[in-house]
Design an enzyme around this catalytic site. Structure first.
Site, PDB file in Angstrom:
ATOM      1  N   CYS A   8       3.268   1.565   2.866  1.00  0.00           N
ATOM      2  CA  CYS A   8       4.464   0.736   2.698  1.00  0.00           C
ATOM      3  C   CYS A   8       5.480   1.476   1.839  1.00  0.00           C
ATOM      4  O   CYS A   8       6.669   1.531   2.165  1.00  0.00           O
ATOM      5  CB  CYS A   8       4.139  -0.583   2.001  1.00  0.00           C
TER       6      CYS A   8
ATOM      7  N   CYS B 131       0.820  -1.207   0.000  1.00  0.00           N
ATOM      8  CA  CYS B 131       0.000   0.000   0.000  1.00  0.00           C
ATOM      9  C   CYS B 131       0.855   1.259   0.000  1.00  0.00           C
ATOM     10  O   CYS B 131       2.076   1.193   0.011  1.00  0.00           O
ATOM     11  CB  CYS B 131      -0.920   0.015   1.210  1.00  0.00           C
TER      12      CYS B 131
ATOM     13  N   ASP C 263      12.634 -30.908  -9.938  1.00  0.00           N
ATOM     14  CA  ASP C 263      13.305 -29.695  -9.487  1.00  0.00           C
ATOM     15  C   ASP C 263      14.819 -29.763  -9.578  1.00  0.00           C
ATOM     16  O   ASP C 263      15.481 -28.750  -9.538  1.00  0.00           O
ATOM     17  CB  ASP C 263      12.934 -29.402  -8.031  1.00  0.00           C
TER      18      ASP C 263
ATOM     19  N   ASP D  94      17.057 -33.769 -13.107  1.00  0.00           N
ATOM     20  CA  ASP D  94      15.795 -33.820 -13.846  1.00  0.00           C
ATOM     21  C   ASP D  94      15.831 -32.965 -15.101  1.00  0.00           C
ATOM     22  O   ASP D  94      14.925 -33.022 -15.915  1.00  0.00           O
ATOM     23  CB  ASP D  94      14.637 -33.286 -12.977  1.00  0.00           C
TER      24      ASP D  94
ATOM     25  N   ASP E 125       9.465 -36.359  -9.925  1.00  0.00           N
ATOM     26  CA  ASP E 125      10.723 -36.580  -9.245  1.00  0.00           C
ATOM     27  C   ASP E 125      10.370 -36.670  -7.757  1.00  0.00           C
ATOM     28  O   ASP E 125       9.301 -36.222  -7.354  1.00  0.00           O
ATOM     29  CB  ASP E 125      11.633 -35.383  -9.535  1.00  0.00           C
TER      30      ASP E 125
END
Lengths: 52, 730
Positions: free
Chosen positions: B49, B46, B629, B633, B449
């Site tokens: 912030c 906002c 991940d 892989d 995986d």
């Protein structure tokens, strides 16, 4: 019909102004943070004087 | 190959190659003057912030300017080179905002979205021109005649010609490159229709004809550019989010120079450098341990969950995580030559599932483009033979091209993918590749995986009940003296069971082995099996030895990722074949498969094994979704028809996959299959709508009954119907 000689250039000019304005805002990165800009108007920083 | 590229110097003359290049000196001076720092601030939301963050950062000594970008949830800071980004992160956390440093070099690539800006500019020009021309065209349709009509047509031509020359470029360029490769794509009929419409309209205007299609040419360009821009936006959002993930891993390393610890960018490391790898950090190079003892977590590279001991002489690969003690590593291979990067070669070998796939739009174009051209040519010939009037025949041929022009077809795919990607993005999935959704819709086999994908990669104590209270108390006391993941797991489980730590004194951590201490005059030790002389077992274990008694085993299982069980159940309920491929040893893989009800699984998989498994599935006609991940892989991710990796995956795995899962939860995977199927159905429906509209409009055009007004109405209404149909997906 005489009025067209004024109206057509005027309508083109006004539309062209809008286009130039859009190009200017695009070039100066004004669409990079739309969320931030919509929130910043709520902040009271620099309300009394512009940011140096 | 990469080495050759790297040795090229930006300096042109040989003398400059020898001397430190002028560019390097200039760059260093630049770096001394001012550094750019980017922080990711995921929790800002906002106006308050923004001003808190900006005020805090601007007040920090050395910071020149700080500006928050709320859309990207990021702060860009210009500061003196002396400012340490880590201090700014701490400052932000003290202010109450979670902050992470971003690698400026990585995010700079997308800092300004040049292509998007260019498309938007063309869209704006096409929009401006089409509105003005439409204004004039409406007057013509309303009954302007003779000299007035001609004047309106000439003004329209004066607006249209430059506007088309500028806005139509993306289509012309794409059509030209397709034609020079002797292919046909959707842009060939588009370009032809736009150009023919403009040329014919100018000709008609010159002859004071009554029909000019300037407005049609411009509206067409405008609608098609809108489709292009939507398409681009969707992918740009996904790309910038994916790049932010990559930028979160700032590649820095600690180099030891004459005993001094100096933090340098990982790119500056050279072979032979001594590098300090702190516990908890990832090794940046391939090398040999020359000092220190510790344990290494290799799960991202191999899928093994059991940590491996490291001592002087152990070879360590880039990407392995150091767990317990600091290690000094001498680099044997850096940058592109590390095993981490060599794995990329395997990815290059794997025939990519992406390139095998022809998108629905391309398939439609293959049917559509030749058909439209033939139809237009035939109507020209037919009318020419019938009437011997070239001008009228050309008029009709152009009308056929304009009316059939894939305005709706051009929007059919981007409108749906934008809606579907937006929907999945809100659920935490980033669609990186344009045809990923279509490929996802075809999936019938899902390969997972294990470590880091179905499991969290964090161990959980599995046999708390097997131990006596006093053993647990001693184990807890020892475990609290260490930050090792297994120790943390013991602490969590024992504390949750209400165990109080025993009074163990002189607790010391022996890096690479475990912790030891004194309890009631006896030496007590908690650590690796080989340190305590315990038998070798297959599951992840820590052992506790009290005095000279035989060590007792603490077994661990990997915690399931949130939503894993639900996802597998949902996939099986949807009739998908689910397979588990893991690099881990047989026992934990079998255990996990049993827990999740996966019937097909394979343990001890090497990266090549996974790749071949996927390839043989594809050869058998299956459409494979790979979810993984790790580095092991990566090749399988590239070879599968479509691939998903979690945000916690290694950068290489995320790059190889089509979709990135942002949250910790796996549930969106099963949902994405449903959304993808719905999206593909909408795309097909849109094609059907476009075809149906053509079936009505083409006979009219061939019969020579269309006017520019009918063309404009038909084109706009079909585009709007297609977009509305796509919106039903949200």
């Amino acid at each position: 019909m005489q009025v067209l000689t004024f109206l057509i250039p005027i309508s083109l000019l006004l539309g062209g102004l809008g286009l130039v304005g859009f190009v200017y805002t695009l070039r100066s990165s004004q669409y990079d943070d739309p969320d931030g800009d919509s929130q910043r108007i709520l902040s009271s920083d620099w309300d009394d004087k512009p940011k140096p | 190959m990469t080495a050759a590229i790297r040795t090229q110097s930006p300096s042109a003359c040989p003398a400059c190659v020898a001397a430190p290049s002028a560019e390097a000196i200039a760059a260093r001076a630049e770096a001394l003057k001012e550094a750019r720092i980017a922080l990711s601030l995921p929790t800002i939301h906002c106006a308050a912030c923004i001003s808190t963050v900006e005020q805090a950062l601007n007040a920090y000594p050395g910071v020149k300017e700080a500006r928050v970008n709320l859309t990207l949830k990021r702060a860009n800071i210009a500061a003196d080179a002396t400012v340490d980004p880590a201090d700014l992160v701490r400052l932000m956390e003290a202010t109450g905002y979670e902050a992470h440093e971003l690698d400026v070099a990585t995010i700079q690539a997308t800092a300004t979205d040049k292509a998007g800006r260019e498309l938007l500019m063309r869209l704006a020009v096409a929009g401006f021109a089409s509105m003005n021309v439409m204004l004039l065209s409406v007057s013509v349709w309303a009954g302007a005649a003779d000299a007035t009509r001609d004047m309106f047509h000439w003004i329209s031509a004066a607006i249209t010609l430059p506007a088309i020359a500028f806005s139509g470029q993306p289509f012309f360029r794409s059509a030209y490159s397709a034609l020079s490769a002797k292919r046909l794509n959707m842009d060939v009929p588009i370009s032809l229709a736009i150009l023919l419409a403009v040329v014919m309209s100018v000709w008609e205007t010159a002859l004071s004809g009554s029909h000019a299609y300037f407005d049609a040419a411009l509206t067409l360009t405008f609608f098609l550019l809108a489709g292009r821009y939507l398409d681009h936006r969707t992918r740009a959002v996904a790309r910038s989010a994916a790049e932010e993930l990559a930028a979160l891993e700032v590649p820095r390393a600690i180099r030891l120079e004459d005993g001094q610890e100096i933090t340098v960018p990982a790119a500056e490391l050279r072979i032979g450098d001594l590098i300090l790898v702190r516990p908890g950090s990832r090794c940046p190079v391939d090398g040999e341990v020359i000092a220190g003892a510790s344990e290494l977590d290799r799960s991202l590279l191999t899928g093994e969950t059991v940590p491996v001991a490291a001592a002087v002489g152990t070879l360590i690969s880039a990407g392995e995580v150091n767990l317990t003690g600091p290690l000094t590593v001498r680099a044997n291979a850096v940058g592109q030559d590390t095993s981490l990067h060599r794995m990329a070669d395997l990815v290059a070998i794997a025939e990519s599932g992406r390139s095998r796939y022809t998108s629905l739009a391309d398939r439609a174009a293959k049917l559509y483009a030749p058909g439209v051209h033939a139809l237009s040519a035939l109507s020209f010939l037919g009318w020419l033979i019938y009437s011997h009037d070239v001008r009228m025949s050309l008029n009709i041929a152009a009308a056929v091209l304009i009316i059939t022009c894939p305005c709706a077809l051009g929007l059919a795919v981007p409108a749906v993918t934008t809606a579907a990607s937006g929907r999945l993005f809100r659920k935490g999935m980033l669609i990186k590749h344009e045809t990923a959704l279509e490929r996802l819709a075809n999936v019938d086999t899902v390969v997972f995986d294990k470590t880091g994908t179905l499991t969290e990669g964090t161990p959980v104590l599995s046999n708390l009940g097997d131990h006596s209270r006093s053993d647990l108390e001693v184990a807890l006391a020892l475990a609290e003296g260490s930050d090792h993941p297994l120790s943390r797991a013991i602490t969590t489980a024992a504390r949750a069971a209400g165990v109080k730590p025993a009074t163990v004194t002189e607790i010391t951590e022996i890096p690479g082995h475990g912790t030891q201490g004194i309890w009631r005059g006896q030496t007590v030790r908690l650590g690796r099996g080989d340190w305590l002389g315990a038998p070798a077992v297959e599951i992840t274990s820590a052992w506790l030895a009290i005095g000279d008694a035989a060590p007792v085993q603490f077994g661990f299982v990997d915690d399931l990722r949130a939503g894993a069980a639900d996802t597998i159940a949902a996939l099986k309920a949807a009739g998908k074949r689910v397979i588990l491929l893991s690099g881990d040893s047989a026992a934990p893989v079998a255990d996990l498969a049993a827990r999740l009800g996966i019937r097909e699984y394979q343990a001890n998989c090497l990266p090549e094994t996974k790749l071949h498994y996927i390839e043989s599935l594809s050869e058998g006609g299956a459409h494979v979704l790979m979810v993984g991940d790790g580095l092991n892989d990566t090749a399988a991710l590239a070879a599968a028809d479509v691939s998903i990796s979690p945000a916690t995956a290694l950068d290489a795995a995320r790059v190889a996959s089509d979709i990135v899962l942002l949250g910790r939860d796996l549930t969106p995977v099963a949902e994405s299959l449903v959304t993808a199927r719905k999206a593909t159905r909408r795309i097909r429906e849109n094609f059907q709508i476009a075809t149906g509209y053509n079936l009505v409009a083409i006979p009219l055009a061939i019969a020579g009954l269309t006017t520019p007004l009918i063309a404009a109405l038909a084109m706009s209404s079909s585009s709007i119907i297609v977009s509305l149909n796509a919106l039903r997906l949200r």
